[in-house]
Design an enzyme around this catalytic site. Structure first.
Site, PDB file in Angstrom:
ATOM      1  N   ARG A   1     -23.565 -29.069 -48.898  1.00 14.80           N
ATOM      2  CA  ARG A   1     -23.333 -30.202 -47.987  1.00 14.80           C
ATOM      3  C   ARG A   1     -21.936 -30.804 -48.038  1.00 14.80           C
ATOM      4  O   ARG A   1     -21.562 -31.558 -47.157  1.00 14.80           O
ATOM      5  CB  ARG A   1     -24.369 -31.294 -48.270  1.00 14.80           C
ATOM      6  CG  ARG A   1     -25.716 -30.978 -47.637  1.00 14.80           C
ATOM      7  CD  ARG A   1     -26.753 -32.015 -48.008  1.00 14.80           C
ATOM      8  NE  ARG A   1     -27.072 -31.904 -49.426  1.00 14.80           N
ATOM      9  CZ  ARG A   1     -27.848 -32.746 -50.099  1.00 14.80           C
ATOM     10  NH1 ARG A   1     -28.373 -33.776 -49.481  1.00 14.80           N
ATOM     11  NH2 ARG A   1     -28.090 -32.559 -51.385  1.00 14.80           N
TER      12      ARG A   1
ATOM     13  N   ARG B   1     -23.330 -24.136 -56.507  1.00 13.61           N
ATOM     14  CA  ARG B   1     -23.495 -24.863 -55.242  1.00 13.61           C
ATOM     15  C   ARG B   1     -22.222 -24.837 -54.394  1.00 13.61           C
ATOM     16  O   ARG B   1     -21.911 -25.803 -53.698  1.00 13.61           O
ATOM     17  CB  ARG B   1     -23.901 -26.328 -55.494  1.00 13.61           C
ATOM     18  CG  ARG B   1     -25.278 -26.491 -56.089  1.00 13.61           C
ATOM     19  CD  ARG B   1     -26.330 -26.360 -55.001  1.00 13.61           C
ATOM     20  NE  ARG B   1     -27.663 -26.351 -55.572  1.00 13.61           N
ATOM     21  CZ  ARG B   1     -28.496 -27.395 -55.551  1.00 13.61           C
ATOM     22  NH1 ARG B   1     -28.136 -28.499 -54.969  1.00 13.61           N
ATOM     23  NH2 ARG B   1     -29.678 -27.311 -56.089  1.00 13.61           N
TER      24      ARG B   1
END
Ligand code: 1CP
Length: 348
Positions: A28, A24
């Site tokens: 975000r 990841r």
């Protein structure tokens, strides 16, 4: 290739320092990711636009000295291409409009054509390879059959996936039929990503650890073996390193190693020295800093990096990573501290 230490480590060849990438790594916690996602309008709009998917793939590489890029996409693209209707409600996880619950639902599923319904993923791979221009290798990925079946049957994320677990005891033959269709889809999808330019392949079995040992062997490991067998039997994918990651299933590392894969992801609940003792020297290990350590101060992160490096030792076959994905609340400066510490402290 300008920087091939990631591929060298996967092949257990000597490296100048330990390569590092992070699950990841695009996401975000990066303000530039949030801006591009807003520009795209939604997460799936971002995934289906090869130029924007390429942009967010490259964002973490501009900030940090990472040794690999990972395709920006999601494991749920396959069930979406099977017609389940993936959508992301704002602020919530993934959901399917038509989950798989009955024999008729399973019978309806076909193997998606990677250059048909999933062409946007292959286009993203081709675009990213072109833009990377050989700086670092590109990782392609897919979800494991068991983990994809969890979402397909449950219809959304869950902490215990009660519906797919009930199906494996109530209707084991039906669950096997579903897993076989998904395994054939995953193998074709990964082979197509390799043909499009992916230089290593990873399978995420995020929910393997929900299974008791006998169920893991029957419903997860068996289909990981089917995928590895298919990729290793094909001359075009045989030499592409294959990484398997079953989170929470470290007790199964010997079984996972026996599938014929090249590397195994290890979560943070097992020391790499113990993992190495379980699998021998032929296989590379990827991991395994607790992702929560990224909340600690940079000096503490550096100490933890040193501990993980020492746990594997200087022998070949270690790719540094977290034991699971980065969470959205991590400070980018802390990621920089981690990446720099890996390279500095492992310099041969
Ligand atoms: O912007 C957003 O709000 C979406 C958040 C997000 C992101 C950034 C999702 C939705 N997927 C992704 C990208 C993603 N997913 C990548 C990109 C490459 C990178 O690592 O940088 C990868 C490899 C995945 C894989 C993935 N998706 C997994 C396996 C890995 C893992 O973390 O265990 C799983 C389980 C998913 C499902 C999924 N997709 C998205 C979310 C929020 C979830 C988890 C849902 C749940 O809670 O069960």
């Amino acid at each position: 290739m300008n920087n091939d230490r990631f591929l060298r480590a996967l092949r257990c060849e000597p490296v100048d320092c330990t390569p590092v990438w992070l699950m990841r790594q695009a996401g975000r916690y990066l303000p530039e990711y949030r801006a591009t996602r807003a520009q795209a309008g939604s997460f799936m709009a971002l995934c289906t636009n090869p130029e924007l998917a390429c942009e967010v793939t490259l964002q973490p590489l501009r900030r940090f000295a990472l040794d690999a890029a990972i395709l920006f996409s999601d494991i749920l693209t396959i069930p979406d291409a099977m017609g389940l209707g993936l959508h992301f409600a704002d602020g919530e996880g993934p959901k399917f409009r038509t989950p798989v619950r009955t024999a008729a639902d399973v019978a309806r599923l076909g193997v998606p054509d990677p250059e048909g319904e999933l062409r946007y993923v292959m286009d993203a791979v081709r675009t990213i390879r072109r833009e990377l221009a050989g700086r670092v290798p590109l990782i392609g990925f897919a979800g494991s059959p068991w983990t994809l079946a969890c979402y397909m049957v449950q219809g959304e994320g869950s902490s215990n996936f009660a519906l797919p677990k009930a199906m494996l005891w109530n209707e084991p033959a039906l669950m096997h039929q579903l897993l076989d269709t998904v395994a054939r889809s995953v193998a074709a999808y990964l082979a197509a990503q390799a043909a499009a330019g992916a230089q290593a392949l990873m399978v995420f079995d995020t929910w393997g650890g929900l299974l008791a040992p006998a169920q893991f062997t029957e419903f997860s490991l068996r289909y990981l073996g089917q995928i590895a067998g298919s990729l290793k039997a094909d001359a075009t994918t045989r030499d592409i390193p294959l990484i398997l990651f079953s989170k929470g299933a470290n007790g199964h590392l010997p079984g996972l190693a026996a599938t014929g894969c090249d590397a195994l992801g290890v979560d943070w609940t097992l020391d790499l020295s113990s993992a190495r003792a379980l699998v021998g020297d032929r296989i590379a290990l990827q991991g395994n800093l607790d992702p929560a350590a990224l909340h600690a101060a940079p000096e503490a992160i550096r100490r933890e990096v040193a501990r993980v490096l020492a746990s594997h030792g200087p022998g070949p076959g270690h790719v540094f990573n977290l034991g699971h994905g980065i969470t959205p609340d991590v400070k980018p400066e802390h990621v920089a501290a981690l990446v720099d510490a890996v390279h500095e402290l492992s310099r041969r």
